[in-house]
Write an enzyme that holds these catalytic residues in place. Structure first.
Site, PDB file in Angstrom:
ATOM      1  N   GLN A 685       0.829  -1.207   0.000  1.00 51.68           N
ATOM      2  CA  GLN A 685       0.000   0.000   0.000  1.00 51.68           C
ATOM      3  C   GLN A 685       0.860   1.252   0.000  1.00 51.68           C
ATOM      4  O   GLN A 685       0.544   2.241  -0.658  1.00 51.68           O
ATOM      5  CB  GLN A 685      -0.910   0.002   1.238  1.00 51.68           C
ATOM      6  CG  GLN A 685      -2.089   0.921   1.136  1.00 51.68           C
ATOM      7  CD  GLN A 685      -3.026   0.486   0.026  1.00 51.68           C
ATOM      8  OE1 GLN A 685      -3.281  -0.677  -0.160  1.00 51.68           O
ATOM      9  NE2 GLN A 685      -3.521   1.440  -0.728  1.00 51.68           N
ATOM     10  N   HIS A 688       1.977   3.033  -3.278  1.00 53.74           N
ATOM     11  CA  HIS A 688       1.017   3.750  -4.124  1.00 53.74           C
ATOM     12  C   HIS A 688       1.389   5.220  -4.263  1.00 53.74           C
ATOM     13  O   HIS A 688       1.335   5.792  -5.346  1.00 53.74           O
ATOM     14  CB  HIS A 688      -0.400   3.655  -3.537  1.00 53.74           C
ATOM     15  CG  HIS A 688      -1.170   2.470  -4.032  1.00 53.74           C
ATOM     16  ND1 HIS A 688      -1.495   2.300  -5.355  1.00 53.74           N
ATOM     17  CD2 HIS A 688      -1.688   1.405  -3.380  1.00 53.74           C
ATOM     18  CE1 HIS A 688      -2.180   1.178  -5.498  1.00 53.74           C
ATOM     19  NE2 HIS A 688      -2.304   0.608  -4.309  1.00 53.74           N
ATOM     20  N   GLU A 754     -10.042   1.423   3.911  1.00 56.95           N
ATOM     21  CA  GLU A 754     -10.368   0.951   2.565  1.00 56.95           C
ATOM     22  C   GLU A 754     -10.072  -0.546   2.462  1.00 56.95           C
ATOM     23  O   GLU A 754     -10.898  -1.334   2.017  1.00 56.95           O
ATOM     24  CB  GLU A 754      -9.518   1.719   1.543  1.00 56.95           C
ATOM     25  CG  GLU A 754      -9.737   1.262   0.110  1.00 56.95           C
ATOM     26  CD  GLU A 754      -8.742   1.890  -0.858  1.00 56.95           C
ATOM     27  OE1 GLU A 754      -9.008   1.847  -2.070  1.00 56.95           O
ATOM     28  OE2 GLU A 754      -7.700   2.413  -0.417  1.00 56.95           O
ATOM     29  N   HIS A 755      -8.870  -0.956   2.866  1.00 56.36           N
ATOM     30  CA  HIS A 755      -8.485  -2.370   2.874  1.00 56.36           C
ATOM     31  C   HIS A 755      -8.190  -2.776   4.318  1.00 56.36           C
ATOM     32  O   HIS A 755      -7.442  -2.081   5.015  1.00 56.36           O
ATOM     33  CB  HIS A 755      -7.224  -2.614   2.040  1.00 56.36           C
ATOM     34  CG  HIS A 755      -7.328  -2.150   0.622  1.00 56.36           C
ATOM     35  ND1 HIS A 755      -6.874  -0.912   0.207  1.00 56.36           N
ATOM     36  CD2 HIS A 755      -7.828  -2.751  -0.486  1.00 56.36           C
ATOM     37  CE1 HIS A 755      -7.094  -0.768  -1.085  1.00 56.36           C
ATOM     38  NE2 HIS A 755      -7.665  -1.865  -1.540  1.00 56.36           N
ATOM     39  N   ASP A 788      -6.976  -6.673  -5.477  1.00 53.92           N
ATOM     40  CA  ASP A 788      -6.696  -5.587  -6.413  1.00 53.92           C
ATOM     41  C   ASP A 788      -6.749  -6.059  -7.865  1.00 53.92           C
ATOM     42  O   ASP A 788      -7.041  -5.279  -8.768  1.00 53.92           O
ATOM     43  CB  ASP A 788      -5.311  -4.992  -6.136  1.00 53.92           C
ATOM     44  CG  ASP A 788      -5.351  -3.927  -5.052  1.00 53.92           C
ATOM     45  OD1 ASP A 788      -6.458  -3.585  -4.603  1.00 53.92           O
ATOM     46  OD2 ASP A 788      -4.276  -3.440  -4.650  1.00 53.92           O
ATOM     47  N   HIS A 847     -55.310  14.859  -2.539  1.00 53.17           N
ATOM     48  CA  HIS A 847     -54.865  13.493  -2.278  1.00 53.17           C
ATOM     49  C   HIS A 847     -56.000  12.665  -1.683  1.00 53.17           C
ATOM     50  O   HIS A 847     -56.256  11.528  -2.104  1.00 53.17           O
ATOM     51  CB  HIS A 847     -53.680  13.493  -1.296  1.00 53.17           C
ATOM     52  CG  HIS A 847     -52.360  13.843  -1.914  1.00 53.17           C
ATOM     53  ND1 HIS A 847     -52.092  15.092  -2.411  1.00 53.17           N
ATOM     54  CD2 HIS A 847     -51.236  13.088  -2.117  1.00 53.17           C
ATOM     55  CE1 HIS A 847     -50.854  15.122  -2.892  1.00 53.17           C
ATOM     56  NE2 HIS A 847     -50.313  13.903  -2.728  1.00 53.17           N
TER      57      HIS A 847
END
Length: 860
Positions: A685, A688, A754-755, A788, A847
């Site tokens: 990670q 990235h 996220e992960h 991924d 109505h």
């Protein structure tokens, strides 16, 4: 004045205030928040650091850009005169004020936490700046003190500040605090204001006037806003489109005039066809503008074009001119050769998107460094000039200089050429932190989305107005591809084996099959039908979103995995139109990997464009590009901002998948964890980008296991080609030590990663306790990489803590639900009276009447 009217102390609540605060002067960042806050500050922002830990690396903070640092007396003693006094502020308790003068030769100011009401008027120490903080400030009293008690500066935590025009009983207005000391000697009460260009610092753009109202709006909107003496409030560019992005606002030394530093967009500042109200730029600023223009317009094959495109030629010219400058003797000759060297050096900068302002920022940053290298020339150049007696000089001179390789993502320019220092995460024990400190562990970088949205507006608007022509022009400008058409339509050519090797094709096929199998299982195959009462049947059925856009980043990058993750669920959902947008390569082609996936997933149109312009084309449509109803996919901050812009435009009528932020992973490990596996997951990670978020939560880890994990992080990171990026990400990362699995899961659920990777003895059983996560990787042999690429789950996931509210992309993301109801005559007899009564209660007689007339018919 030497000190600002107030010094904002950044706390976790201050993220939304940073864009406005950065305009007004330095901000004070606690050392525990530096790594979280720095990536979110605008590039031009200045900052001080408040050392909060006894082991803080003070020299490092100063080397990396902090203008000043607040230290304790013991830290000051440990520094032993290594740091210039101008960079140091001493923090004292109220009862220690009397000893401040003893340190006056070592510091530039003191920082006192005290009851400001009496201290501010009595505390005056010659040659020292005074910073005062009240433990529980009263905003209205503070505002009065700022007006009357200069030159002291007031340290105010951002929890007491607000981006509002007026101060309240609970919050101090940023703009009112900044303007509190200002005075005017003009009958109309206005303040002369010098406007300068952020890109050209030599000559001002012009002289205007400001009022407190205009300055307030300028600060709150981060735009150039002034006060016209004839027409009132003047929002620069409101009608012409020549808007100004505000970079900084400063008071002069007498508090009666202002300077605005801006980025000028559009036609310019002056109403005449010239660069400034004082004429055109000249000298080096003029050269910068000329080179930028020539970069865009020089004809192919011309010498000017070659200077920008032929790196060997430009390198040779720079080295040639540098040598001629060194050989020049007379003042005229030196000036002549220096001008030549500046020309080619600036051409190098412009060709790589570097401005003079960037160079100035680099100079300013270098001036802040405390640690200096020896300064001798590198051996290669010493040998070239002096020789070494064995002919080595001559042989080296004939060898070409090897160009340094660089990672594919930007990294801080302060990296040393060779950094062998240990790559290490910060360790904290959760139980030893108070609630406020625990809250800081959950922080991600603050995303200034509003500022980015303002930057992408002109791009999106150009696509909207100019359509395909504007899109082609920007693709040529940004991607260097001159296209005859913006789109590629099926049937798509099958890549040759040379373009797409068999093993790569097979890997793509495996990923496609797995992702398709998993996403087909998510599809709803039949309607939901419920009889809520006799004769009343409610149903819900699914329909595909008709037209979707999927964004696959990268022109030279190869990202077939993203094309699979977005194309497969669109295909499974049954979307009729699938537009795949991806930047083209310079020759106008699409990477064979992405082209192959597009054919597999049934893409109906490939849009050969990237960035905000691709998002705008899909949102509004052009003659060539179909308009879509929803846009999916990751991208840089320009893509993200454009998606946020178009989803809020009712003319676009387009949805997006989810908010986006830097990628992140949280790993939970216990005594059974393999340190090699844990380190590899964290680094997968970290590579990235420098803003990647990496967290390890360790459950009762032994000292040896923790040491083994840390050793593996260092060993594996240094073997990576993107080690520089990983190093910076790891610096901002943290190991959180906890005592129990329950404590680890609670922290993870609060963080909402996220992960989430579970290196636990009974990992499968823990999953039932996970409440917030984008995707969970269960057990030692489930690395994030599998999700991924090819396991079957989707890798487009919520970041920044949005896993609390959002799911990752799935088949249902590409579908919508429609409900229906069928009411029989008997059902209406049962249901109708309740409907009538509720409608009457709400005063909606039409109505009620729609039911009454039917009940009357049934009663005949």
């Amino acid at each position: 004045m030497s000190t600002p009217p107030f010094l904002p102390l950044i706390d976790p609540s201050g993220s939304t205030l940073l864009p406005s605060l950065a305009l007004l002067g330095p901000v004070l960042i606690p050392s525990t928040l530096v790594q979280a806050v720095l990536p979110t500050l605008p590039p031009q922002a200045s900052y001080y650091v408040q050392a909060e830990n006894s082991n803080d690396d003070i020299i490092s903070y100063l080397d990396n850009g902090a203008q000043k640092i607040v230290v304790t007396s013991s830290q000051l003693e440990e520094l032993g005169g290594q740091v210039p006094k101008e960079r140091l502020i001493l923090k004292l308790d109220e009862q220690e004020i009397s000893i401040a003068q003893d340190f006056a030769q070592q510091i530039s100011g003191i920082y006192v936490i005290s009851s400001i009401a009496h201290t501010s008027k009595s505390l005056v120490i010659p040659n020292l700046e005074i910073y005062l903080q009240n433990p529980s400030p009263n905003p209205t009293e503070l505002l009065e003190l700022i007006k009357t008690s200069r030159p002291s500066s007031y340290v105010i935590p951002t929890e007491y500040l607000a981006a509002s025009a007026k101060t309240t009983s609970t919050h101090l207005s940023i703009s009112e605090a900044f303007l509190a000391p200002i005075i005017s000697d003009r009958p109309d009460g206005l303040f002369p204001t010098i406007v300068s260009s952020s890109n050209h610092s030599i000559k001002p753009l012009g002289l205007v006037y400001s009022s407190k109202e205009s300055v307030t709006e300028a600060i709150l909107t981060q735009k150039g806003v002034y006060q016209s003496r004839k027409h009132g409030l003047w929002r620069k560019g409101e009608t012409s489109g020549a808007v100004q992005e505000l970079i900084s606002v400063k008071l002069d030394c007498d508090n009666d005039a202002l300077t605005f530093e801006v980025v000028q967009h559009g036609s310019g500042f002056c109403h005449l066809p010239q660069s400034t109200c004082f004429g055109n730029f000249n000298g080096i600023s003029k050269l910068e503008d000329t080179l930028k223009s020539r970069l865009e317009s020089a004809p192919e094959g011309s010498y000017t074009k070659r200077i920008f495109t032929d790196e060997k030629l430009l390198r040779s010219k720079i080295m040639e001119e540098a040598e001629e400058l060194c050989d020049a003797k007379t003042s005229d000759h030196i000036a002549f050769e220096a001008a030549d060297l500046l020309y080619f050096a600036l051409a190098r900068c412009i060709s790589k998107g570097v401005s003079l302002k960037d160079v100035e920022k680099a100079l300013d940053k270098k001036s802040l460094k405390i640690t200096r290298r020896k300064g001798d020339a590198k051996p290669k150049w010493e040998n070239k000039i002096n020789g070494n007696g064995n002919g080595e000089s001559a042989s080296r001179e004939s060898q070409p200089v090897k160009e340094e390789s660089k990672p594919t993502e930007p990294i801080p320019k302060s990296f040393p050429e060779v950094d062998e220092s240990r790559i290490k995460m910060r360790n904290v024990t959760l139980s030893e932190l108070n609630k406020e400190e625990q809250k800081k562990l959950l922080l991600r970088p603050v995303l200034n989305s509003l500022a980015m949205i303002d930057k992408v507006k002109p791009i999106v608007e150009r696509v909207r107005k100019e359509g395909d022509a504007g899109l082609k022009a920007m693709t040529k400008q940004f991607d260097k591809a001159d296209l005859s058409s913006n789109v590629l339509l099926p049937p798509f050519a099958t890549p040759t084996e040379e373009e797409l090797p068999v093993d790569v094709k097979k890997a793509i096929d495996v990923a496609y099959d797995n992702v398709k199998t998993f996403h087909q299982a998510q599809a709803e195959t039949k309607p939901l039908i419920v009889e809520t009462m006799p004769g009343v049947q409610c149903s819900r059925f699914v329909r595909p979103i008709a037209r979707v856009g999927v964004y696959v980043p990268g022109g030279t990058a190869i990202l077939p995995s993203t094309a699979i993750m977005l194309g497969v669920p669109a295909q499974v959902a049954g979307c009729k139109t699938i537009v795949l947008a991806t930047p083209p390569r310079p020759d106008g082609s699409i990477s064979p990997e992405v082209l192959y996936v597009a054919k597999l997933v049934g893409v109906t149109c490939i849009l050969k464009a990237g960035g905000a312009q691709a998002v705008g084309a899909m949102a509004y449509g052009t003659e060539e590009v179909p308009k879509v109803d929803k846009i999916f996919g990751p991208g840089n901050q320009w893509v993200t901002a454009a998606k946020m812009l178009v989803q809020n435009d009712t003319d676009a009528l387009v949805a997006i998948d989810m908010p986006a932020g830097p990628s992140e992973v949280l790993v939970i490990a216990d005594h059974t964890a393999n340190p090699i596996f844990v380190a590899s997951d964290l680094l997968s990670q970290a590579e990235h980008g420098t803003d990647s978020q990496v967290v390890l939560v360790g459950i009762n880890l032994s000292n040896k296991l923790l040491q083994d994990i840390e050793d593996q992080i260092d060993i594996q990171a240094k073997a990576l080609p993107r080690v520089a990026i990983a190093r910076e990400a790891i610096k901002k990362s943290v190991i959180v030590l906890v005592k129990s699995e329950k404590e680890a899961i609670e922290f993870s659920n609060e963080y909402a990663p996220e992960h989430l990777i579970l290196h636990l003895e009974k990992a499968e059983k823990v999953v039932e306790n996970i409440e917030n996560a984008g995707s969970v990787f269960v057990g030692a042999f489930s690395p994030e990489s599998c999700g991924d690429y090819a396991s079957g789950t989707n890798h487009t996931l919520p970041t920044n803590g949005f896993a609390r509210q959002f799911s990752g992309v799935n088949t249902l993301s590409f579908q919508k639900h429609i409900t229906s109801q069928f009411v029989s005559s008997d059902g209406l007899k049962l249901l109708g009276p309740s409907v009538v009564r509720l409608a009457e209660r709400e005063g909606l007689e039409a109505h009620a009447n729609a039911v009454r007339v039917r009940l009357a018919e049934l009663s005949k």
